[in-house]
Structures are given as C-alpha cells and as structure tokens.
Design an enzyme around this catalytic site. Structure first.
Site, PDB file in Angstrom:
ATOM      1  N   ASP A 178       0.871  -1.175   0.000  1.00 58.32           N
ATOM      2  CA  ASP A 178       0.000   0.000   0.000  1.00 58.32           C
ATOM      3  C   ASP A 178       0.908   1.225   0.000  1.00 58.32           C
ATOM      4  OD1 ASP A 178      -1.655   2.174   0.645  1.00 58.32           O
ATOM      5  OD2 ASP A 178      -3.016   0.919   1.819  1.00 58.32           O
ATOM      6  N   CYS A 238     -12.500  -8.881  -3.510  1.00 57.74           N
ATOM      7  CA  CYS A 238     -13.754  -8.375  -2.924  1.00 57.74           C
ATOM      8  C   CYS A 238     -13.755  -6.853  -2.972  1.00 57.74           C
ATOM      9  CB  CYS A 238     -13.904  -8.820  -1.470  1.00 57.74           C
ATOM     10  SG  CYS A 238     -14.396 -10.528  -1.299  1.00 57.74           S
ATOM     11  N   ALA A 239     -12.898  -6.253  -3.823  1.00 57.31           N
ATOM     12  CA  ALA A 239     -12.822  -4.782  -3.850  1.00 57.31           C
ATOM     13  C   ALA A 239     -13.658  -4.244  -5.012  1.00 57.31           C
ATOM     14  CB  ALA A 239     -11.374  -4.345  -3.928  1.00 57.31           C
ATOM     15  N   ARG A 240     -13.070  -4.184  -6.197  1.00 58.14           N
ATOM     16  CA  ARG A 240     -13.810  -3.785  -7.396  1.00 58.14           C
ATOM     17  C   ARG A 240     -13.316  -4.638  -8.563  1.00 58.14           C
ATOM     18  NH1 ARG A 240     -17.001  -2.037  -4.510  1.00 58.14           N
ATOM     19  NH2 ARG A 240     -17.887   0.051  -4.348  1.00 58.14           N
ATOM     20  N   ASP A 264     -15.962 -11.477  -5.826  1.00 59.60           N
ATOM     21  CA  ASP A 264     -17.294 -10.988  -5.432  1.00 59.60           C
ATOM     22  C   ASP A 264     -17.726  -9.838  -6.332  1.00 59.60           C
ATOM     23  OD1 ASP A 264     -19.553 -10.798  -3.562  1.00 59.60           O
ATOM     24  OD2 ASP A 264     -18.689  -8.858  -3.006  1.00 59.60           O
ATOM     25  N   GLU A 269     -21.290  -5.305 -13.823  1.00 60.74           N
ATOM     26  CA  GLU A 269     -22.218  -6.038 -12.953  1.00 60.74           C
ATOM     27  C   GLU A 269     -23.649  -5.731 -13.367  1.00 60.74           C
ATOM     28  OE1 GLU A 269     -21.228  -5.154  -8.890  1.00 60.74           O
ATOM     29  OE2 GLU A 269     -19.236  -6.012  -9.061  1.00 60.74           O
ATOM     30  N   HIS A 288     -21.521  -9.662  -5.764  1.00 61.92           N
ATOM     31  CA  HIS A 288     -21.265  -8.403  -5.046  1.00 61.92           C
ATOM     32  C   HIS A 288     -22.113  -8.340  -3.766  1.00 61.92           C
ATOM     33  CE1 HIS A 288     -19.925  -3.950  -5.488  1.00 61.92           C
ATOM     34  NE2 HIS A 288     -19.972  -4.333  -4.216  1.00 61.92           N
TER      35      HIS A 288
HETATM   36  N1  LIG Z   1     -17.474  -6.240  -2.271  1.00 60.71           N
HETATM   37  C1  LIG Z   1     -18.073  -5.381  -1.472  1.00 60.71           C
HETATM   38  O1  LIG Z   1     -19.227  -5.590  -1.105  1.00 60.71           O
HETATM   39  C2  LIG Z   1     -17.333  -4.175  -0.962  1.00 60.71           C
HETATM   40  C3  LIG Z   1     -17.839  -3.505   0.163  1.00 60.71           C
HETATM   41  C4  LIG Z   1     -17.134  -2.427   0.681  1.00 60.71           C
HETATM   42  C5  LIG Z   1     -15.958  -1.993   0.048  1.00 60.71           C
HETATM   43  N2  LIG Z   1     -15.533  -2.633  -1.067  1.00 60.71           N
HETATM   44  C6  LIG Z   1     -14.313  -2.180  -1.732  1.00 60.71           C
HETATM   45  O2  LIG Z   1     -13.213  -2.307  -0.841  1.00 60.71           O
HETATM   46  C7  LIG Z   1     -12.341  -1.197  -1.027  1.00 60.71           C
HETATM   47  C8  LIG Z   1     -11.525  -0.975   0.235  1.00 60.71           C
HETATM   48  O3  LIG Z   1     -12.386  -0.549   1.304  1.00 60.71           O
HETATM   49  P1  LIG Z   1     -11.742   0.053   2.658  1.00 60.71           P
HETATM   50  O4  LIG Z   1     -12.885   0.378   3.555  1.00 60.71           O
HETATM   51  O5  LIG Z   1     -10.659  -0.813   3.145  1.00 60.71           O
HETATM   52  O6  LIG Z   1     -11.128   1.404   2.070  1.00 60.71           O
HETATM   53  P2  LIG Z   1      -9.963   2.263   2.715  1.00 60.71           P
HETATM   54  O7  LIG Z   1     -10.062   3.589   2.055  1.00 60.71           O
HETATM   55  O8  LIG Z   1     -10.021   2.197   4.206  1.00 60.71           O
HETATM   56  O9  LIG Z   1      -8.619   1.508   2.248  1.00 60.71           O
HETATM   57  C9  LIG Z   1      -8.171   1.470   0.927  1.00 60.71           C
HETATM   58  C10 LIG Z   1      -6.653   1.331   0.972  1.00 60.71           C
HETATM   59  O10 LIG Z   1      -6.208   1.131  -0.372  1.00 60.71           O
HETATM   60  C11 LIG Z   1      -4.962   1.820  -0.492  1.00 60.71           C
HETATM   61  N3  LIG Z   1      -4.624   2.049  -1.886  1.00 60.71           N
HETATM   62  C12 LIG Z   1      -5.079   3.026  -2.724  1.00 60.71           C
HETATM   63  N4  LIG Z   1      -4.497   2.888  -3.934  1.00 60.71           N
HETATM   64  C13 LIG Z   1      -3.667   1.816  -3.844  1.00 60.71           C
HETATM   65  C14 LIG Z   1      -2.782   1.196  -4.776  1.00 60.71           C
HETATM   66  N5  LIG Z   1      -2.630   1.665  -6.030  1.00 60.71           N
HETATM   67  N6  LIG Z   1      -2.105   0.125  -4.363  1.00 60.71           N
HETATM   68  C15 LIG Z   1      -2.237  -0.370  -3.102  1.00 60.71           C
HETATM   69  N7  LIG Z   1      -3.035   0.201  -2.172  1.00 60.71           N
HETATM   70  C16 LIG Z   1      -3.752   1.287  -2.552  1.00 60.71           C
HETATM   71  C17 LIG Z   1      -5.182   3.108   0.303  1.00 60.71           C
HETATM   72  O11 LIG Z   1      -3.959   3.723   0.654  1.00 60.71           O
HETATM   73  C18 LIG Z   1      -5.958   2.590   1.511  1.00 60.71           C
HETATM   74  O12 LIG Z   1      -5.093   2.258   2.576  1.00 60.71           O
HETATM   75  C19 LIG Z   1     -13.296  -0.040  -1.364  1.00 60.71           C
HETATM   76  O13 LIG Z   1     -12.660   0.967  -2.121  1.00 60.71           O
HETATM   77  C20 LIG Z   1     -14.400  -0.710  -2.132  1.00 60.71           C
HETATM   78  O14 LIG Z   1     -14.196  -0.580  -3.516  1.00 60.71           O
HETATM   79  C21 LIG Z   1     -16.193  -3.710  -1.573  1.00 60.71           C
END
Ligand SMILES: NC(=O)c1ccc[n+]([C@@H]2O[C@H](COP(=O)([O-])OP(=O)(O)OC[C@H]3O[C@@H](n4cnc5c(N)ncnc54)[C@H](O)[C@@H]3O)[C@@H](O)[C@H]2O)c1
Length: 334
Positions: A178, A238-240, A264, A269, A288
C-alpha cells in the site's frame, strides 16, 4: 405537509424505510424511492431532488448538470467509483460515504472465498449432491490449506487490516502493499510491507485486493502481474472487479498459470451469464454481496440518511469525499 426538500433513493431494489422517513423527515425532507434502472431514469425521476441516496448506479456529469437543485449525494458504503466526484465538485455538490459499517462483513467474505476456493467446496458440494461420494484424493487433485502459506494483501485500509486480523489465527505469513501508508503506520502494522508490488506477487500463495478502483488501479492486475504469480497461487477480489483485467484472468486460469480465483465483484455487474470465466472450475463467483447482512444494511442506510440530513441542515457531512467543494460556493449556500 409541506416539505422543504426532496430526497430520492435511486437504486432499483430499494424502498423508503422508517429510517429515512425518521431521519430526513426531521429536517423537512420528503423521501421518494426512484427504483431507477439507469442514469437516464435518475435524471427523469430525481430532476427536482435536493439529495440522492445512491448504491451502484453511475452518478455521472449529466446527473450533476441536470439536477440543478442537488446539494448532496450519499453513497452507501465506502467505494465511490460510480460517482463522478470531479463533476460533483464542479457543480458544488457534496459527496459523502458510509465507511466502517461494512468492514467486518467484507473481511469475513474474503476469508470465506479463500477457504471455499482452496478447499474446493463448490466442486465437493456438487459431487456429493450428484451421488458421487468418493475418496477426495481421487477426484479433487491437491487440496492445499491456508495454514503455513503466504498471503499478499494489496491495500491496507480498513478492510485490508480487518482481513489481516482474521488471518492471524491461520498461521500465515503476511506481505502487504500500500504505497500510501505513512512510515509510522507501516511500522505499527508489524508485518512485512513491500514498496513495490512485484515481491508480493511472486512470493504469495494467496493475493487479495482491498483498494479502491481509480484511474490508477483499473486493470492493475493484468497479464504481466498474473504472470508473476506462482502456478499454485489463488487470487481473491472483494474490492472492485475492474482492478483485475478479466481477459487476462481468464487466460491465466484457463491455461492453469494460476491455481484459482474467487471474485465478489466484476468489471460489469451483473456479470454476463455467458462470460467465459463462469465456465471455469477453478473460478468461483458471488454477486457483489460481501458487504451485505441485514444489520449492516440498516446501519449504512442510517448513516447515509444522517449525512444527507447534516448537509440539508447546513452542517458538514462526517465522511465527505470532496472537501475541496467547501472552499467554493456549495449548492447549500446558493
Ligand atoms: N465487495 C463489497 O461488497 C465491498 C464492500 C465495501 C468496500 N468494497 C471495496 O473495498 C475497497 C476498500 O475498502 P476500505 O474500507 O478498506 O477502504 P480504505 O479507504 O479504508 O482503504 C483502501 C486502501 O487502499 C490503499 N490504496 C489506494 N491505492 C492503492 C494502490 N494503487 N495500491 C495499493 N493500495 C492502494 C489506500 O492507501 C488505503 O489504505 C473499497 O474501495 C471498495 O471498492 C467492496
């Protein structure tokens, strides 16, 4: 009753609940369920809205241009890649999110996907239900464990760190990547953080993503990155969806260049049911749903409604993603 403001819930499945009526009614707002199918529908049904409560539909520049009374958009959850924040700021509209509330659910779902893919649960379930009970060593090929393996975590914010906490009892080695962590945070985390992504990719048995989708992270896991993984590695997302290039992922899975993947989230989608990824035995998918549970659903609707109520009352939202909007005239001040 005369209402001062109109709030529209945009998503197709969502109805107005007692939560929105109570919180937003107290600031003189009426709440309407738009049941919108797409952006055009939002522009049509919310043309006179002061606020939007939004899920996954794209909130585009056109929305900000056409909804001239709009003051605030509250996005359920933490990811806001579907909201054109630059256009919101240009239009003087505040954008708020509801982080924290979904963290534990997404972390648990991540672990569930890791265990499911590595233990071949869907395949085993199908065979048992088909009456094909047999010695697992004969049908399943090697079944690894998580214990003793290396897990690479890309993105160490709220969810990434919650995954680390859950993994502690599995006896794994963790590598994190990160680039936005401060040196103090990196030091406090107490596991290895690499300054470049490559060592994480080459050394990990599992790679899991917990970072936002941005212009920089779109397809950041592509052919080259997948090519660096071990042949025995598993990828979990599970991110995007668009963080992983789906064509490159299909090729890597199909050719057995990695062991498996569990997702996920998808670039588009809902995923097209004819998508070739869905034909692969070493790929598992959920729709999702990582964020969802009934109690959390209630919490994020409450938090989003409170953010809108704050803005309509002239207060700053707690989780504003475009604070720069406050240095110019917002629509609340017009
Ligand atoms: N599947 C789901 O249902 C679901 C639900 C909630 C969130 N999400 C996804 O999960 C992601 C993370 O959520 P969170 O609450 O931990 O967010 P957060 O903002 O707390 O953490 C995101 C982290 O990613 C880091 N980051 C940004 N760009 C980066 C890169 N190029 N390389 C490595 N790290 C990088 C940031 O520095 C930060 O520490 C959200 O952005 C969202 O897209 C998915």
């Amino acid at each position: 009753m005369d209402y001062k403001y109109k709030v529209v819930i945009t998503d197709v499945y969502d109805n107005v609940s007692e939560i929105e009526n109570r919180i937003l009614g107290s600031v003189g707002a009426s709440v309407v369920a738009g049941h919108c199918k797409d952006t055009t529908d939002i522009i049509d049904k919310a043309h006179d809205a002061d606020a939007l409560l939004v899920g996954d539909l794209p909130i585009t520049k056109e929305v900000f241009d056409k909804l001239t009374k709009l003051k605030v958009v509250a996005r359920y959850g933490v990811g806001f890649d579907n909201v054109d924040v630059r256009s919101a700021t240009a239009a003087g509209v505040q954008v708020a999110i509801t982080p924290e509330v979904m963290t534990t659910n997404v972390a648990e779902h991540t672990l569930a996907l890791m265990l499911t893919i590595v233990r071949k649960i869907p395949m085993a379930d199908n065979l048992v239900k088909e009456g094909k009970w047999s010695d697992p060593s004969k049908w399943a090929g090697p079944i690894p464990t998580i214990h003793g393996k290396t897990v690479g975590i890309i993105g160490l914010g709220r969810i990434g760190r919650a995954v680390v906490d859950l993994l502690r009892c599995f006896g794994v080695e963790i590598i994190g990547y990160d680039p936005y962590l401060s040196p103090e945070t990196t030091h406090k985390l107490g596991f290895r953080i690499v300054p470049q992504i490559e060592p994480l990719l080459t050394e990990s048995d599992f790679v899991t993503m917990h970072l936002p989708l941005t212009d920089q992270t779109r397809h950041m896991i592509g052919e080259r990155e997948l090519g660096l993984l071990k042949k025995t590695a598993f990828v979990v997302n599970c991110a995007r969806g668009a963080i992983v290039d789906p064509k490159a992922l299909y090729t890597a899975l199909f050719q057995g260049r990695i062991a498996g993947a569990a997702m996920d989230v998808f670039e588009n989608e809902p995923i097209d049911p004819t998508d070739p990824l869905l034909t692969l035995k070493n790929f598992i998918a959920t729709p999702h749903m990582a964020f969802y549970s009934d109690d959390v659903h209630e919490k994020f609707r409450t938090e989003a409604a409170k953010e809108v109520a704050r803005v309509l009352s002239g207060l700053r939202p707690t989780n504003l993603v475009n604070p720069e909007v406050l240095t110019q005239r917002t629509r609340c001040q017009l």
